[in-house]
Design an enzyme around this catalytic site. Structure first.
Site, PDB file in Angstrom:
ATOM      1  N   CYS A 114      90.579 -59.571  60.118  1.00  0.00           N
ATOM      2  CA  CYS A 114      89.566 -60.029  61.089  1.00  0.00           C
ATOM      3  C   CYS A 114      88.829 -61.280  60.619  1.00  0.00           C
ATOM      4  O   CYS A 114      88.188 -61.964  61.421  1.00  0.00           O
ATOM      5  CB  CYS A 114      88.568 -58.917  61.369  1.00  0.00           C
ATOM      6  SG  CYS A 114      89.362 -57.412  61.930  1.00  0.00           S
ATOM      7  N   HIS A 254      82.072 -61.696  64.244  1.00  0.00           N
ATOM      8  CA  HIS A 254      83.275 -60.939  64.567  1.00  0.00           C
ATOM      9  C   HIS A 254      82.861 -59.730  65.418  1.00  0.00           C
ATOM     10  O   HIS A 254      81.866 -59.063  65.124  1.00  0.00           O
ATOM     11  CB  HIS A 254      83.940 -60.482  63.266  1.00  0.00           C
ATOM     12  CG  HIS A 254      85.033 -59.490  63.476  1.00  0.00           C
ATOM     13  ND1 HIS A 254      86.019 -59.686  64.405  1.00  0.00           N
ATOM     14  CD2 HIS A 254      85.278 -58.275  62.896  1.00  0.00           C
ATOM     15  CE1 HIS A 254      86.830 -58.639  64.384  1.00  0.00           C
ATOM     16  NE2 HIS A 254      86.401 -57.778  63.485  1.00  0.00           N
ATOM     17  N   ASN A 284      87.846 -55.047  69.839  1.00  0.00           N
ATOM     18  CA  ASN A 284      88.048 -55.805  68.603  1.00  0.00           C
ATOM     19  C   ASN A 284      89.455 -56.415  68.615  1.00  0.00           C
ATOM     20  O   ASN A 284      90.440 -55.690  68.479  1.00  0.00           O
ATOM     21  CB  ASN A 284      87.873 -54.846  67.412  1.00  0.00           C
ATOM     22  CG  ASN A 284      88.080 -55.524  66.069  1.00  0.00           C
ATOM     23  OD1 ASN A 284      88.520 -56.679  66.009  1.00  0.00           O
ATOM     24  ND2 ASN A 284      87.773 -54.821  64.996  1.00  0.00           N
TER      25      ASN A 284
HETATM   26  O1  UT7 Z   1      87.323 -55.320  62.278  1.00  0.00           O
HETATM   27  C1  UT7 Z   1      87.217 -54.301  61.344  1.00  0.00           C
HETATM   28  C2  UT7 Z   1      87.810 -53.063  61.914  1.00  0.00           C
HETATM   29  N1  UT7 Z   1      87.073 -51.895  62.179  1.00  0.00           N
HETATM   30  C3  UT7 Z   1      85.771 -51.718  62.258  1.00  0.00           C
HETATM   31  O2  UT7 Z   1      85.013 -52.553  62.026  1.00  0.00           O
HETATM   32  C4  UT7 Z   1      85.276 -50.360  62.619  1.00  0.00           C
HETATM   33  C5  UT7 Z   1      84.015 -50.071  61.888  1.00  0.00           C
HETATM   34  N2  UT7 Z   1      83.535 -48.759  62.183  1.00  0.00           N
HETATM   35  C6  UT7 Z   1      82.974 -48.408  63.356  1.00  0.00           C
HETATM   36  O3  UT7 Z   1      82.895 -49.209  64.249  1.00  0.00           O
HETATM   37  C7  UT7 Z   1      82.404 -47.049  63.468  1.00  0.00           C
HETATM   38  O4  UT7 Z   1      82.381 -46.432  62.207  1.00  0.00           O
HETATM   39  C8  UT7 Z   1      83.164 -46.135  64.463  1.00  0.00           C
HETATM   40  C9  UT7 Z   1      82.992 -46.641  65.878  1.00  0.00           C
HETATM   41  C10 UT7 Z   1      84.633 -46.089  64.109  1.00  0.00           C
HETATM   42  C11 UT7 Z   1      82.576 -44.726  64.402  1.00  0.00           C
HETATM   43  O5  UT7 Z   1      81.196 -44.779  64.629  1.00  0.00           O
HETATM   44  P1  UT7 Z   1      80.239 -43.914  63.716  1.00  0.00           P
HETATM   45  O6  UT7 Z   1      78.856 -44.193  64.103  1.00  0.00           O
HETATM   46  O7  UT7 Z   1      80.602 -44.149  62.300  1.00  0.00           O
HETATM   47  O8  UT7 Z   1      80.655 -42.507  64.178  1.00  0.00           O
HETATM   48  P2  UT7 Z   1      79.790 -41.232  64.071  1.00  0.00           P
HETATM   49  O9  UT7 Z   1      79.536 -40.931  62.641  1.00  0.00           O
HETATM   50  O10 UT7 Z   1      78.619 -41.317  64.968  1.00  0.00           O
HETATM   51  O11 UT7 Z   1      80.756 -40.166  64.694  1.00  0.00           O
HETATM   52  C12 UT7 Z   1      81.899 -39.753  64.028  1.00  0.00           C
HETATM   53  C13 UT7 Z   1      82.408 -38.578  64.850  1.00  0.00           C
HETATM   54  C14 UT7 Z   1      83.517 -37.793  64.154  1.00  0.00           C
HETATM   55  O12 UT7 Z   1      83.380 -36.447  64.496  1.00  0.00           O
HETATM   56  P3  UT7 Z   1      82.666 -35.412  63.499  1.00  0.00           P
HETATM   57  O13 UT7 Z   1      83.505 -35.443  62.256  1.00  0.00           O
HETATM   58  O14 UT7 Z   1      81.280 -35.923  63.276  1.00  0.00           O
HETATM   59  O15 UT7 Z   1      82.723 -34.128  64.255  1.00  0.00           O
HETATM   60  C15 UT7 Z   1      84.760 -38.345  64.829  1.00  0.00           C
HETATM   61  O16 UT7 Z   1      85.806 -37.389  64.841  1.00  0.00           O
HETATM   62  O17 UT7 Z   1      82.956 -39.106  66.066  1.00  0.00           O
HETATM   63  C16 UT7 Z   1      84.276 -38.612  66.213  1.00  0.00           C
HETATM   64  N3  UT7 Z   1      85.062 -39.639  66.883  1.00  0.00           N
HETATM   65  C17 UT7 Z   1      85.197 -39.680  68.218  1.00  0.00           C
HETATM   66  N4  UT7 Z   1      84.735 -38.917  69.221  1.00  0.00           N
HETATM   67  C18 UT7 Z   1      85.078 -39.242  70.460  1.00  0.00           C
HETATM   68  C19 UT7 Z   1      85.730 -40.656  66.322  1.00  0.00           C
HETATM   69  N5  UT7 Z   1      86.339 -41.371  67.270  1.00  0.00           N
HETATM   70  C20 UT7 Z   1      86.032 -40.792  68.454  1.00  0.00           C
HETATM   71  C21 UT7 Z   1      86.369 -41.081  69.784  1.00  0.00           C
HETATM   72  N6  UT7 Z   1      85.868 -40.294  70.755  1.00  0.00           N
HETATM   73  N7  UT7 Z   1      87.148 -42.109  70.110  1.00  0.00           N
END
Ligand code: UT7
Length: 327
Positions: A114, A254, A284
């Site tokens: 990225c 980004h 993204n």
């Molecule tokens: O360019 C570089 C590439 N990537 C990135 O920059 C991504 C960077 N990371 C992020 O953007 C965030 O960490 C995420 C969007 C991936 C996740 O957000 P978060 O605030 O860290 O998530 P959260 O801790 O609020 O929620 C995580 C939960 C998990 O469930 P449990 O373990 O808490 O029960 C996941 O299984 O959300 C669950 N989860 C989803 N639920 C519904 C993960 N993906 C999804 C989904 N729909 N698509």
């Protein structure tokens, strides 16, 4: 005194197929509400059968050349930044060279995920400054839909396809590239990677069965690293150019997650309204997010004469980088 390189043309291209979050609700266990509230993404563009990284890159490149009023034969170097190349080799840039008819150019790719567009701008700017080239096309291009595991809800909702291009020239009109700073930390390579298909895990039935040919992302580590590394690199490049955060007219970060963008602005003590956001439309698109955002910000009148624009990115590697532009 040497004249600074300028960005004399910009262009972007995204596939015509648009997927909203409701479409993904039917593919994995997710919801429009979760995706919008956790990432800011509403839609993303997904490559159709005929779209490839090189085809999107070429469309963006031709628009940038047209914008700069520069013919393809005047391009000296084509740099494509991508993590979803046309093939492992030859370089996607070579396919682009053929498609756009830039017969006099040298062509190569860079892999900085990225942050690739910022790495490309840094390289292009040095080559123009040194006199090694007059016109360098820097293209960030991705068809991430081809390396996403569409059964993994943790990643598949985040990404989109697209390409953006900038022409960096030794003369003409456009933003001056004041300075660029890039960095990396290989100890964090396991936060975001695609293991299969390289020398460590060459493609085999086993690697395919284990789904190693898909992008893998660590659950939470990336979020924190992202905002810290983007804020740090912006501060560092500003300081070495005797500028302050208050001098920034527009930050083009980004587009990985709206919350990462807002956290970066907060860490910088920058009014969040000065941070450009279009992740809602495209998701993204990795190396393509910044040039796509530059075109849209310019078309919205946010990039005008006299303004100081700072570009900043982080990505797999980990890599990070920031560029200061003066219009
Ligand atoms: O360019 C570089 C590439 N990537 C990135 O920059 C991504 C960077 N990371 C992020 O953007 C965030 O960490 C995420 C969007 C991936 C996740 O957000 P978060 O605030 O860290 O998530 P959260 O801790 O609020 O929620 C995580 C939960 C998990 O469930 P449990 O373990 O808490 O029960 C996941 O299984 O959300 C669950 N989860 C989803 N639920 C519904 C993960 N993906 C999804 C989904 N729909 N698509």
């Amino acid at each position: 005194m040497k004249t600074l390189p300028r960005i004399t043309g910009l262009g972007f291209s995204v596939p015509s197929q648009v997927w909203d979050n409701h479409k993904l609700e039917k593919m994995v266990d997710t919801s429009d509400e979760w995706i919008q509230s956790r990432t800011g993404i509403v839609t993303r563009c997904i490559a159709g059968k005929k779209d490839t990284t090189a085809s999107l890159a070429s469309e963006a490149a031709l628009k940038a050349l047209d914008d700069a009023n520069c013919g393809p034969l005047d391009v000296d170097i084509i740099i494509v930044a991508t993590m979803s190349p046309e093939m492992l080799f030859p370089a996607t840039a070579c396919f682009v060279q053929e498609i756009i008819g830039a017969k006099n150019a040298a062509a190569f790719d860079i892999t900085a995920a990225c942050t690739g567009f910022i790495y490309g701008l840094t390289l292009a700017s040095s080559m123009v400054l040194s006199g090694a080239a007059k016109n360098v096309l820097v293209i960030g291009a991705e068809t991430l839909s081809r390396i996403i595991d569409w059964t993994d809800r943790n990643t598949c909702v985040l990404f989109g396809d697209g390409a953006g291009a900038a022409l960096v020239s030794n003369e003409g009109k456009g933003g001056q590239i004041i300075d660029s700073l890039i960095g990396s930390d290989g100890s964090q390579a396991d936060l975001l990677y695609m293991p299969g298909g390289g020398s460590q895990y060459p493609t085999s039935e086993d690697t395919v069965r284990k789904r190693l040919h898909f992008l893998k992302m660590a659950d939470r580590g990336l979020f924190k690293v992202a905002s810290v590394s983007m804020a740090n690199v912006v501060n560092e490049v500003l300081v070495r150019n005797h500028l302050a955060v208050s001098d920034i007219d527009l930050l083009i970060p980004h587009q990985a997650n709206l919350r990462i963008i807002l956290a970066t602005a907060k860490k910088l003590d920058l009014n969040s309204e000065k941070a450009y956001v279009n992740i809602n439309k495209y998701g993204n698109t990795s190396a393509a997010t910044i040039p796509i955002a530059m075109v849209e910000a310019r078309d919205e009148g946010l990039i005008a004469e006299g303004k100081i624009i700072v570009l900043v990115a982080f990505g797999s590697g980990m890599t990070w980088g920031a560029t200061i532009l003066k219009y």
